[in-house]
Scaffold this motif. Structure first.
Motif, short mmCIF file in Angstrom:
data_model
loop_
_atom_site.label_atom_id
_atom_site.label_comp_id
_atom_site.label_asym_id
_atom_site.label_seq_id
_atom_site.Cartn_x
_atom_site.Cartn_y
_atom_site.Cartn_z
N MET A 192 -4.51 18.53 -3.02
CA MET A 192 -4.19 17.11 -3.18
C MET A 192 -2.94 16.93 -4.03
N VAL A 193 -2.77 17.79 -5.02
CA VAL A 193 -1.57 17.74 -5.86
C VAL A 193 -0.35 18.01 -4.98
N ASP A 194 -0.49 19.03 -4.15
CA ASP A 194 0.56 19.40 -3.19
C ASP A 194 0.91 18.19 -2.29
N LEU A 195 -0.15 17.56 -1.78
CA LEU A 195 0.02 16.42 -0.87
C LEU A 195 0.72 15.26 -1.57
N ARG A 196 0.36 15.04 -2.82
CA ARG A 196 0.88 13.88 -3.55
C ARG A 196 2.33 14.06 -3.98
N ILE A 197 2.65 15.24 -4.55
CA ILE A 197 4.00 15.37 -5.10
C ILE A 197 4.89 16.30 -4.28
N GLY A 198 4.33 16.86 -3.23
CA GLY A 198 5.16 17.59 -2.27
C GLY A 198 5.73 18.90 -2.78
N THR A 199 5.09 19.51 -3.77
CA THR A 199 5.58 20.80 -4.24
C THR A 199 4.56 21.88 -3.88
N THR A 200 5.02 23.11 -3.77
CA THR A 200 4.06 24.20 -3.60
C THR A 200 3.21 24.27 -4.86
N THR A 201 1.90 24.30 -4.66
CA THR A 201 0.99 24.24 -5.81
C THR A 201 0.04 25.43 -5.82
N ALA A 202 -0.02 26.12 -6.95
CA ALA A 202 -0.93 27.25 -7.08
C ALA A 202 -2.09 26.84 -7.99
N PRO A 203 -3.34 27.07 -7.56
CA PRO A 203 -4.46 26.76 -8.42
C PRO A 203 -4.62 27.84 -9.50
N ALA A 204 -4.95 27.42 -10.72
CA ALA A 204 -5.12 28.41 -11.80
C ALA A 204 -6.30 28.04 -12.69
N LEU A 205 -7.20 28.98 -12.85
CA LEU A 205 -8.30 28.80 -13.80
C LEU A 205 -7.75 29.11 -15.19
N SER A 206 -7.86 28.14 -16.11
CA SER A 206 -7.31 28.36 -17.46
C SER A 206 -8.42 28.82 -18.41
N LYS A 207 -8.03 29.19 -19.62
CA LYS A 207 -8.98 29.54 -20.70
C LYS A 207 -9.97 30.63 -20.30
N ILE A 208 -9.51 31.63 -19.56
CA ILE A 208 -10.48 32.64 -19.09
C ILE A 208 -11.03 33.49 -20.24
N ASP A 209 -10.37 33.41 -21.41
CA ASP A 209 -10.93 34.13 -22.57
C ASP A 209 -12.27 33.53 -23.01
N THR A 210 -12.60 32.31 -22.51
CA THR A 210 -13.85 31.66 -22.93
C THR A 210 -15.02 31.96 -21.99
N VAL A 211 -14.77 32.68 -20.89
CA VAL A 211 -15.87 32.94 -19.95
C VAL A 211 -16.32 34.40 -20.04
N GLU A 212 -17.64 34.57 -19.90
CA GLU A 212 -18.18 35.93 -19.98
C GLU A 212 -18.16 36.61 -18.62
N ASN A 213 -18.52 35.84 -17.59
CA ASN A 213 -18.66 36.45 -16.25
C ASN A 213 -17.52 36.01 -15.33
N LEU A 214 -16.33 36.46 -15.65
CA LEU A 214 -15.17 36.05 -14.84
C LEU A 214 -15.34 36.46 -13.38
N ASP A 215 -16.03 37.57 -13.14
CA ASP A 215 -16.21 38.04 -11.75
C ASP A 215 -16.90 37.00 -10.87
N ARG A 216 -17.86 36.27 -11.47
CA ARG A 216 -18.55 35.24 -10.69
C ARG A 216 -17.56 34.15 -10.27
#
Ligand code: GDP
Ligand code: MG
Length: 247
Positions: free
Chosen positions: A152-176
């Motif tokens: 939707m971000v891509d659709l709205r502002i017309g830029t290539t958009t990459a999704p990114a999960l932030s703050k991964i240092d706070t999760v225990e089971n990143l594999d899930r």
């Protein structure tokens, strides 16, 4: 190259702008920083372009506006200067290896305001990174929501958009998290088991994702540990050298 961080308030845009910028500078690149948040007080980077030089949310609050009204009013006023911002940022991008754009704390004041849309339309092929934090991902449908929101971000502002999960240092089971975000077939098969109408909607939406968009890979980032910074650097490089193919 221009890199824009977008995400809800608290998703980590400002912290990441500072941390990833420092990482690039330590790798020997020149980095320009742009702050588009009229309501921020402290920044972890020295801004080369800063909307607060024109207007701040606090000075508008002194005119009698409430906090939300002041933020919206600040972008209404900035809209008159959007072309100057496009020129200023474009010039900075010509001088620097990287320009990092830190967007307003509240995502809607950027995505739903003409200032944000016109600014992004005017910039030369920026790469947008849509940040979402792990705390919004509880049920399988939430993973579908995040993948679609990036589109939707891509659709709205017309830029290539990459999704990114932030703050991964706070999760225990990143594999899930990785399993649900990286493997659309797995996510779809899990959604198929959801009995609710919401689950059915998510199942239908996620099933259509491969047809709607190229299989953009998801980034996993921590501004605290620097995890994923090398992947983000690679992705930015691929965006500029292979014209937006981020598979
Ligand atoms: N543990 C952890 N906290 C983070 C990370 N990135 C940001 N934060 C924290 O999340 C909060 C919001 O971050 P901020 O960068 O201001 O978010 P913004 O509103 O998107 O600009 C702050 O308290 C940050 O210290 C991260 O990678 N790991
Ligand atoms: Mg911020």
């Amino acid at each position: 190259m221009i890199l824009t961080f977008i995400g809800t308030a608290g998703s980590g845009k400002t912290t990441l702008s500072g941390a990833f910028g420092r990482y690039l500078e330590e790798s020997g690149y020149s980095v320009g920083y742009v702050n588009l948040d009229t309501g921020v007080e402290d920044l972890p980077y020295p801004p080369d372009v800063d909307v607060r030089d024109d207007v701040t949310a606090w000075e508008i609050m002194e005119e009698g506006y409430g906090p939300n009204g002041a933020i919206v009013e600040s972008y209404d006023r900035l809209l008159q200067k959007v072309d100057a911002y496009v020129s200023g940022i474009t010039k900075l991008a010509e001088e620097m290896d990287y320009v990092i754009i830190d967007t307003p704390g509240q995502m809607e004041t950027f995505l739903f305001h003409e200032f944000g849309v016109r600014l992004m339309e005017g910039l030369p092929s920026p790469l947008t990174v849509y940040l979402f934090s792990p705390d919004i991902l509880k049920r399988p449908a939430d993973f579908c929501f995040s993948r679609f929101f990036s589109l939707m971000v891509d659709l709205r502002i017309g830029t290539t958009t990459a999704p990114a999960l932030s703050k991964i240092d706070t999760v225990e089971n990143l594999d899930r998290y990785r399993r649900f975000l990286d493997d659309i077939d797995y996510l779809t098969s899990r959604l198929k088991l959801e009995p609710s109408t919401q689950g059915l909607l998510a199942y239908r939406m996620c099933s259509s994702l491969p047809e709607l968009a190229p299989p953009t890979r998801v980034l996993y980032l921590s501004a605290v540990t620097g995890e994923g910074f090398d992947e983000l650097e690679t992705l930015a490089y691929e965006h500029y050298c292979t014209c937006g193919d981020l598979t």
